[in-house]
Design an enzyme around this catalytic site. Structure first.
Site, short mmCIF file in Angstrom:
data_model
loop_
_atom_site.label_atom_id
_atom_site.label_comp_id
_atom_site.label_asym_id
_atom_site.label_seq_id
_atom_site.Cartn_x
_atom_site.Cartn_y
_atom_site.Cartn_z
N ASP A 1 5.48 4.96 2.04
CA ASP A 1 5.83 6.11 2.88
C ASP A 1 6.76 5.66 4.02
O ASP A 1 7.75 6.31 4.33
CB ASP A 1 4.58 6.75 3.49
CG ASP A 1 3.71 7.41 2.42
OD1 ASP A 1 4.24 7.61 1.30
OD2 ASP A 1 2.54 7.71 2.69
N SER B 1 0.83 -1.19 0.00
CA SER B 1 0.00 0.00 0.00
C SER B 1 0.87 1.25 0.00
O SER B 1 2.08 1.17 0.20
CB SER B 1 -0.90 0.01 1.24
OG SER B 1 -0.11 0.31 2.37
N LYS B 2 0.22 2.37 -0.18
CA LYS B 2 0.94 3.65 -0.17
C LYS B 2 1.65 3.84 1.16
O LYS B 2 2.75 4.36 1.22
CB LYS B 2 -0.06 4.77 -0.44
CG LYS B 2 0.54 6.16 -0.30
CD LYS B 2 -0.47 7.20 -0.70
CE LYS B 2 -0.23 8.58 -0.16
NZ LYS B 2 0.84 8.81 0.76
N ARG B 3 0.98 3.41 2.22
CA ARG B 3 1.57 3.56 3.55
C ARG B 3 2.92 2.84 3.67
O ARG B 3 3.85 3.32 4.28
CB ARG B 3 0.63 3.03 4.63
CG ARG B 3 0.08 4.15 5.51
CD ARG B 3 -1.00 3.62 6.35
NE ARG B 3 -1.80 2.78 5.45
CZ ARG B 3 -2.67 1.87 5.80
NH1 ARG B 3 -2.90 1.65 6.99
NH2 ARG B 3 -3.35 1.17 4.93
#
Ligand code: GLU
Length: 513
Positions: A271, A266-268
């Protein structure tokens, strides 16, 4: 029987920036279409206006364009089966909902949100596992299967809000063949009566998706694993609409997993672990948050696309991992797409980029480096020197911007000197030696790599020195760092004047006792 022409589609919903998984789905559809001389279609599935994100569609098209993934029919481009945006096809769907109503495979439901909540609570309280609107619970709700016909009619005439739901068979086996997973079986008792159509005139994703695949004569549906649970509903719709004979073949792609293999990427995760998950930069229109894309990180589209393709597919009979897009078209087959999740590995992604960069002509790299220098307002050396700089650095670089970062001293004054070498090797004796060396270098007529190397090695042996007495320090004087290209390469690129100048500057900076 004649083979059905291959027509495949990538059908994103513009609910946010396209991430790696979306690019991969588009890519596999593209490879499959090209391999089979078929047609690759892009269709925008924007029936859910509440989740619409401005810019997401343009972003997706830009990203595919950057990757070199071309399409034959779709938004902007058009085609014989258009329009290619579901919001523009709105008027096409109602008749199929009506057909399902007439054949008894769908029904009107008038339940309000509060009534639906109350139903869920009631069934939960009575211990029912999944309190869904289904073959059991619909008997207790406000729908055209339960209400008297004249009441249904009256409600519709009065313009009461309603939805049209599919009437799922109570206990049917739904079986279909998935090109990646083999036979997949569901029982209809596990499925609910999904909403197909809303009274605002909009179909839901499920109805629109099936109707469009039918109308666009789609031969294969290649999409992410997250759509596998929807497939039995879609198969049922094909059956109810009488389209079984032209139902596309399904292929549900494996998930793309986090680097540690635990769960979907996921994007998380990006990050948290410091890598991009989007192909291009994306600025969230609501929060203004900027997410860096692979492109802006310095990836070339070719190795990026290569890396994406190998997340779940490999031709199998070879060790090779580096492929051009054309080679992948030749080699691609759904049979070689794996079932299990594909782990995303950023280090591996960088490796693809590095391998690609290493093979690029120095002139191509020089052009890219020139661009970076211009942006920084740095004077650009001539093409020959720039090419030599790229050649000397490219083995060590993963990205083009590293050519500048690692070789900045070719264009600017040295920012700092590696102290570990200076403190160990620089002293009065060394200073004397380097004065002599400078004199030797000053006499050289040709200042090319070979002449410099010969002169320095001769200097070392005729003074009974070791390489270690001269080369590490000289490298520091010319570049400030102990890493990088061979010192002869650095000197020849700098040229005689600059080489001697840097040796002088060093002496001034580090006076010996
Ligand atoms: N609109 C769906 C999505 O956003 C497409 C699913 C499908 O390909 O059928 O992924």
């Amino acid at each position: 029987m004649t083979e059905r022409p291959v027509r495949v589609r990538y059908a994103p919903s513009p609910t946010g920036p396209q991430h790696l998984g979306g690019v991969r789905t588009a890519l596999y559809n593209y490879l499959f279409a090209r391999k089979h001389k078929g047609t690759f279609i892009i269709r925008i599935e924007d029936t859910d206006q509440t989740r619409f994100v401005p810019g997401a569609e343009a972003y997706m098209l830009d990203a595919l364009n950057w990757c070199g993934i071309t399409y034959d029919e779709g938004p902007v481009k058009g085609g014989a089966y258009g329009p290619y945006k579901q919001s523009e096809r709105k008027s096409m769907y109602r008749q199929y909902a009506d057909q399902l109503l007439e054949s008894g495979h769908a029904y009107y439901a008038f339940d309000t949100a509060e009534e639906l909540d109350a139903m869920r609570e009631r069934f939960k309280a009575s211990g029912m596992a999944a309190a869904a609107y289904n073959a059991v619970t619909r008997e207790y709700m406000k729908n055209s299967l339960v209400l008297p016909q004249d009441e249904v009619k009256a409600r519709l005439e009065q313009g009461e809000p309603y939805v049209i739901r599919i009437k799922m068979p109570r206990k049917d086996e739904i079986k279909f063949h998935d090109l990646i997973r083999g036979w997949v079986t569901f029982n209809s008792s596990q499925l609910d009566d999904k909403v197909l159509f809303k009274s605002d005139g909009m179909p839901t994703y499920h109805l629109a998706n099936v109707v469009d695949d039918y109308l666009m004569n789609i031969s294969h549906v290649i999409r992410g694993e997250e759509w596998l649970p929807s497939a039995p509903l879609h198969v049922t719709l094909y059956k109810f609409l009488g389209w079984e004979s032209v139902m596309p073949q399904f292929a549900h792609l494996p998930l793309i997993l986090r680097p540690d293999g635990n769960g979907k990427l996921s994007k998380r995760d990006g990050d948290r672990l410091g890598f991009p998950v989007f192909p291009l930069n994306w600025k969230d229109p609501n929060t203004g948050e900027l997410s860096t894309g692979f492109r802006e990180r310095g990836f070339f589209p070719e190795p990026f696309t290569n890396m994406i393709a190998l997340l779940g597919w490999h031709p199998g009979h070879m060790q090779q991992e580096i492929f051009t897009l054309d080679e992948m078209v030749q080699l691609f087959s759904i049979e070689h797409v794996g079932k299990s999740g594909a782990r995303f590995d950023y280090e591996k992604a960088k490796w693809f980029n590095q391998e690609y960069l290493k093979k690029l002509d120095a002139s191509v790299l020089a052009e890219a480096l020139k661009h970076i220098l211009e942006q920084k307002n740095i004077e650009v050396p001539n093409a020959e020197i720039l090419g030599a700089i790229c050649l000397s650095l490219k083995e060590r670089c993963t990205f083009v911007h590293e050519l500048y970062e690692q070789g900045y001293y070719f264009f600017e004054a040295i920012r700092d000197y590696d102290d570990s070498i200076v403190s160990k090797k620089w002293n009065a004796i060394a200073k004397e030696r380097f004065n002599l060396l400078a004199d030797t270098l000053a006499t050289l007529e040709a200042f090319d790599i070979k002449s410099i190397e010969t002169a320095i090695l001769q200097f070392i042996s005729s003074n009974q020195l070791q390489n270690g007495d001269v080369l590490p320090l000289l490298r520091i004087m010319l570049s400030g760092t102990k890493n990088g290209p061979a010192v002869y390469d650095i000197a020849s690129i700098l040229g005689k004047d600059k080489t001697l100048e840097r040796m002088r500057i060093f002496q001034q900076k580090f006076p010996t006792a």
